[in-house]
Design a protein around this motif. Sequence first.
Motif, short mmCIF file in Angstrom:
data_model
loop_
_atom_site.label_atom_id
_atom_site.label_comp_id
_atom_site.label_asym_id
_atom_site.label_seq_id
_atom_site.Cartn_x
_atom_site.Cartn_y
_atom_site.Cartn_z
N THR A 134 54.85 -55.95 -13.72
CA THR A 134 55.07 -55.89 -12.28
C THR A 134 54.12 -56.84 -11.58
N GLU A 135 54.50 -57.26 -10.40
CA GLU A 135 53.70 -58.26 -9.68
C GLU A 135 52.31 -57.74 -9.30
N PRO A 136 52.17 -56.50 -8.79
CA PRO A 136 50.80 -56.02 -8.50
C PRO A 136 49.92 -55.96 -9.74
N ALA A 137 50.51 -55.56 -10.87
CA ALA A 137 49.71 -55.49 -12.10
C ALA A 137 49.29 -56.88 -12.57
N MET A 138 50.21 -57.83 -12.52
CA MET A 138 49.90 -59.18 -12.99
C MET A 138 48.86 -59.86 -12.11
N THR A 139 48.99 -59.70 -10.79
CA THR A 139 47.98 -60.29 -9.91
C THR A 139 46.61 -59.64 -10.11
N SER A 140 46.60 -58.35 -10.41
CA SER A 140 45.32 -57.68 -10.67
C SER A 140 44.69 -58.19 -11.96
N ILE A 141 45.51 -58.39 -13.00
CA ILE A 141 44.97 -58.89 -14.27
C ILE A 141 44.45 -60.31 -14.11
N VAL A 142 45.22 -61.17 -13.41
CA VAL A 142 44.78 -62.56 -13.20
C VAL A 142 43.53 -62.60 -12.33
N GLU A 143 43.42 -61.67 -11.38
CA GLU A 143 42.21 -61.60 -10.56
C GLU A 143 40.96 -61.38 -11.41
N ARG A 144 41.06 -60.51 -12.39
CA ARG A 144 39.92 -60.24 -13.26
C ARG A 144 39.64 -61.42 -14.20
N ILE A 145 40.69 -62.07 -14.69
CA ILE A 145 40.50 -63.22 -15.56
C ILE A 145 39.82 -64.37 -14.80
N THR A 146 40.29 -64.65 -13.59
CA THR A 146 39.66 -65.71 -12.80
C THR A 146 38.23 -65.35 -12.42
N GLY A 147 37.95 -64.06 -12.24
CA GLY A 147 36.57 -63.65 -11.97
C GLY A 147 35.66 -63.96 -13.14
#
Length: 204
Positions: free
Chosen positions: A97-110
Amino acid sequence: MFNLIIYYKMLSIPLRGLFKPKYAFEGFNMKLGMVRMMSGSCGCSPDKGTSQGDGGSKSKYQITYKPYKIPEYKPHDKKNMDLNRPMSPHVFIYAPTEPAMTSIVERITGMILTFYALVLSCGTLFLSNGVETYVSIIQSLDMSRPMIFLIKLSLGAPFAFHYFNGIRFCLWNACKMLSMKEVTDSAKKVYIGTAVLSVLFALF
């Protein structure tokens, strides 16, 4: 007479703690008691199946006692395997899902930005000639402009996404833009802002 009964009750309350009960209970487990095993509910007495009103005749139901044993401790996974319980579905069986994917990418970019900060700080502290010398070495490699553009784009994209998506998460924490339409629209805005800012990083 009524007052005497009240006085007797009041005086007997402190004396109750002096007499230790035969069986001690702790929570739902008996430490020293007995577990009553009954095959049904009835009005029979616990004297080996004799009923109370039939003159000592055998009853249909019997009550037996046995010492309580503490159950053997088993880890959660072993207990489930012994009971043949199915394991919970794994996360990868669900559609992304889009909220889950953006949350995962947010942590990876962090984590990527943390790596950037550690490399720059350690380079400033421990490299003998400073970071500027190694930047000059990279510039002297005479790489093509498209290659430099791609390198700058890949380095700037994590920062741009983390910045814009972090603002989006802050709005969620403030209980704003939580409907599914607003979540989808804000994700599209994050993608557009990431692309624009990454291109600006790569050009300048």
